[in-house]
Design a protein around this motif. Structure first.
Motif, PDB file in Angstrom:
ATOM      1  N   GLY A   1      18.058  21.184 -17.148  1.00  0.00           N
ATOM      2  CA  GLY A   1      18.654  20.289 -16.159  1.00  0.00           C
ATOM      3  C   GLY A   1      18.898  21.068 -14.889  1.00  0.00           C
ATOM      4  N   GLN A   2      18.737  20.411 -13.750  1.00  0.00           N
ATOM      5  CA  GLN A   2      18.846  21.130 -12.481  1.00  0.00           C
ATOM      6  C   GLN A   2      20.253  21.671 -12.247  1.00  0.00           C
ATOM      7  N   ALA A   3      21.267  20.898 -12.606  1.00  0.00           N
ATOM      8  CA  ALA A   3      22.633  21.345 -12.368  1.00  0.00           C
ATOM      9  C   ALA A   3      22.937  22.620 -13.149  1.00  0.00           C
ATOM     10  N   ILE A   4      22.538  22.670 -14.421  1.00  0.00           N
ATOM     11  CA  ILE A   4      22.786  23.853 -15.230  1.00  0.00           C
ATOM     12  C   ILE A   4      21.972  25.033 -14.701  1.00  0.00           C
ATOM     13  N   ALA A   5      20.724  24.774 -14.299  1.00  0.00           N
ATOM     14  CA  ALA A   5      19.881  25.849 -13.766  1.00  0.00           C
ATOM     15  C   ALA A   5      20.472  26.432 -12.489  1.00  0.00           C
ATOM     16  N   GLU A   6      20.979  25.573 -11.614  1.00  0.00           N
ATOM     17  CA  GLU A   6      21.594  26.066 -10.379  1.00  0.00           C
ATOM     18  C   GLU A   6      22.858  26.861 -10.690  1.00  0.00           C
ATOM     19  N   ALA A   7      23.689  26.346 -11.589  1.00  0.00           N
ATOM     20  CA  ALA A   7      24.913  27.060 -11.945  1.00  0.00           C
ATOM     21  C   ALA A   7      24.593  28.429 -12.529  1.00  0.00           C
ATOM     22  N   ASP A   8      23.576  28.509 -13.384  1.00  0.00           N
ATOM     23  CA  ASP A   8      23.178  29.767 -13.991  1.00  0.00           C
ATOM     24  C   ASP A   8      22.689  30.753 -12.924  1.00  0.00           C
TER      25      ASP A   8
ATOM     26  N   ALA B   1      15.258  34.989  -4.381  1.00  0.00           N
ATOM     27  CA  ALA B   1      14.437  34.989  -5.586  1.00  0.00           C
ATOM     28  C   ALA B   1      14.793  33.833  -6.515  1.00  0.00           C
ATOM     29  N   ALA B   2      16.027  33.361  -6.428  1.00  0.00           N
ATOM     30  CA  ALA B   2      16.470  32.278  -7.312  1.00  0.00           C
ATOM     31  C   ALA B   2      16.031  30.911  -6.820  1.00  0.00           C
ATOM     32  N   VAL B   3      15.968  30.692  -5.501  1.00  0.00           N
ATOM     33  CA  VAL B   3      15.760  29.329  -4.987  1.00  0.00           C
ATOM     34  C   VAL B   3      14.408  29.101  -4.327  1.00  0.00           C
TER      35      VAL B   3
ATOM     36  N   LEU C   1      22.559  26.569   0.635  1.00  0.00           N
ATOM     37  CA  LEU C   1      21.420  26.456  -0.272  1.00  0.00           C
ATOM     38  C   LEU C   1      21.586  25.279  -1.227  1.00  0.00           C
ATOM     39  N   GLY C   2      22.791  25.099  -1.752  1.00  0.00           N
ATOM     40  CA  GLY C   2      23.019  23.963  -2.644  1.00  0.00           C
ATOM     41  C   GLY C   2      22.808  22.637  -1.962  1.00  0.00           C
ATOM     42  N   ALA C   3      23.205  22.541  -0.689  1.00  0.00           N
ATOM     43  CA  ALA C   3      23.011  21.297   0.052  1.00  0.00           C
ATOM     44  C   ALA C   3      21.567  21.074   0.448  1.00  0.00           C
ATOM     45  N   SER C   4      20.757  22.147   0.478  1.00  0.00           N
ATOM     46  CA  SER C   4      19.358  22.058   0.918  1.00  0.00           C
ATOM     47  C   SER C   4      18.382  21.843  -0.220  1.00  0.00           C
ATOM     48  N   MET C   5      18.873  21.742  -1.445  1.00  0.00           N
ATOM     49  CA  MET C   5      17.979  21.601  -2.593  1.00  0.00           C
ATOM     50  C   MET C   5      17.100  20.360  -2.457  1.00  0.00           C
ATOM     51  N   HIS C   6      15.811  20.513  -2.886  1.00  0.00           N
ATOM     52  CA  HIS C   6      14.891  19.375  -2.859  1.00  0.00           C
ATOM     53  C   HIS C   6      15.091  18.436  -4.045  1.00  0.00           C
ATOM     54  N   VAL C   7      15.831  18.909  -5.041  1.00  0.00           N
ATOM     55  CA  VAL C   7      16.098  18.091  -6.228  1.00  0.00           C
ATOM     56  C   VAL C   7      17.603  17.992  -6.421  1.00  0.00           C
TER      57      VAL C   7
END
Length: 390
Positions: A211-218, A240-242, A274-280
């Protein structure tokens, strides 16, 4: 607590080293919440921990004054101004981070030079413990300049602790050195276990429950947990993460990085952009909040976990000797940072030197508040075209 740190979050330009100078001026000199030695001990603790040192010092100050609520209030006040501005910029990206003239931004950076210089001098004067202390401080400065690595900082601090045990006679602590600590050792151990559990568990959770939320949090939790030095050091980890997964375009990443440079407060607030700029999804305000909380969560867990044990260790006689060495290293690291990158990246022309000296005189001789000096330098830079002359 929130309002004090909110003002610092709105006016503290110049990066983590300058932030420590602002904190020293506000809480040691002006408000007398703790003495110079106690402040240096807090800085020394945060040098040992991964994450943004200035934000961790702020959390620790809030924790020792008002408990958990104080730590959260200090973090929120110091971080939210830049985080909100960066989320707004991400949502309304237009090519330029704002309407502040380049000269004004350069003037703000010159103010940071003066603030750091005053902090280095004040800490050196208050913590000086003889010729061996001075030699250790200069050695730390030299090593930091010769080995410009994020991992050199904790190494220098650890080496200085060992040197302190050998060079300085253990002395019992003074009565006023103790902190009021509302967190016990059992609670501190629980916070440290939570940190280790999340560091190991989030990657497993992301693999088991895609899930995107868990992946971003990780991704953002690991970035905040594994970087020493803070500030600019975290940027390669975040890129490297985003960028490779396609979460954020590289052009947007670089534009946000440019905007973050012009913001007061911690550079870790770049995570909100970065969190606000996510494409998903999650993105926008919810994505910005998620990534902001994830990147700062390790700092909160480590500070609240380490403080109860640090409070006892720093009152131990032998630990006091080690801390004398650590304090020398802290001043040496600040002196090295004053030269590079603070001085080398800002001072390029005689007019820059003149404005920096005027700002230092305003702080040290005329005792003007740091925020007023910052505003004055910004106005002077805009009026004189400092950036163009540099």
């Amino acid at each position: 607590m929130f309002l004090v740190f909110l003002r610092l979050g709105l006016t503290s330009f110049g990066g983590p080293v300058a932030h420590l100078g602002y904190f020293h001026a506000e809480f040691v000199v002006r408000r007398c919440w703790l003495d110079a030695r106690g402040y240096a001990d807090l800085v020394a603790l945060c040098q040992f921990l991964p994450g943004p040192a200035s934000s961790q010092v702020g959390m620790a100050l809030g924790m020792t004054r008002c408990g958990y609520r104080g730590a959260l209030a200090a973090w929120a006040g110091f971080t939210l101004p830049s985080a909100i501005a960066l989320v707004a910029f991400a949502l309304f990206l237009s090519g330029h981070p704002g309407a502040i003239p380049a000269g004004a931004l350069h003037g703000l950076k010159i103010a940071a030079v003066a603030v750091v210089a005053q902090a280095v001098w004040g800490m050196c004067r208050n913590l000086y413990a003889g010729g061996a202390w001075l030699a250790l401080m200069l050695a730390a400065t030299g090593v930091a300049l010769l080995v410009p690595s994020a991992f050199a900082q904790p190494g220098i601090t650890a080496a200085a602790a060992g040197a302190g045990l050998l060079l300085f006679k253990p002395t019992p602590p003074r009565e006023h050195a103790a902190w009021a600590m509302p967190v016990g050792r059992r609670a501190g151990a629980a916070w440290l276990v939570a940190f280790l559990g999340l560091l190991a568990g989030l990657p497993l959770l992301a693999a088991l429950l895609p899930g995107q939320a868990i992946a971003e949090a990780d991704a953002f939790f690991r970035a905040g947990a594994l970087v020493f030095g803070g500030g600019h050091v975290v940027l390669p980890l975040l890129q490297a993460a985003v960028v490779p997964p396609g979460w954020v375009d590289n052009d947007a990443f670089l534009a946000g990085y440019g905007a973050a440079q012009a913001m007061p407060g911690p550079l870790f607030a770049f995570a909100a952009f970065l969190g606000a700029s996510m494409h998903v999804a999650p993105s926008g305000w919810s994505g910005g909040l998620l990534c902001l909380l994830a990147v700062f969560a390790p700092s909160f867990l480590l500070v609240t976990g380490a403080l109860p044990f640090w409070n006892r260790l720093r009152l131990n006689a032998r630990m006091r000797a080690a801390l004398t060495g650590i304090n020398a290293a802290v001043v040496g690291l600040l002196l090295a940072a004053l030269y590079d990158p603070v001085w080398t990246s800002v001072i390029h022309a005689p007019l820059d030197i003149a404005l920096a000296l005027a700002a230092l005189a305003a702080l040290a001789l005329w005792k003007l508040p740091p925020w007023l000096v910052v505003v004055g330098c910004g106005v002077a830079g805009a009026l004189s075209g400092t950036a163009g002359l540099s």
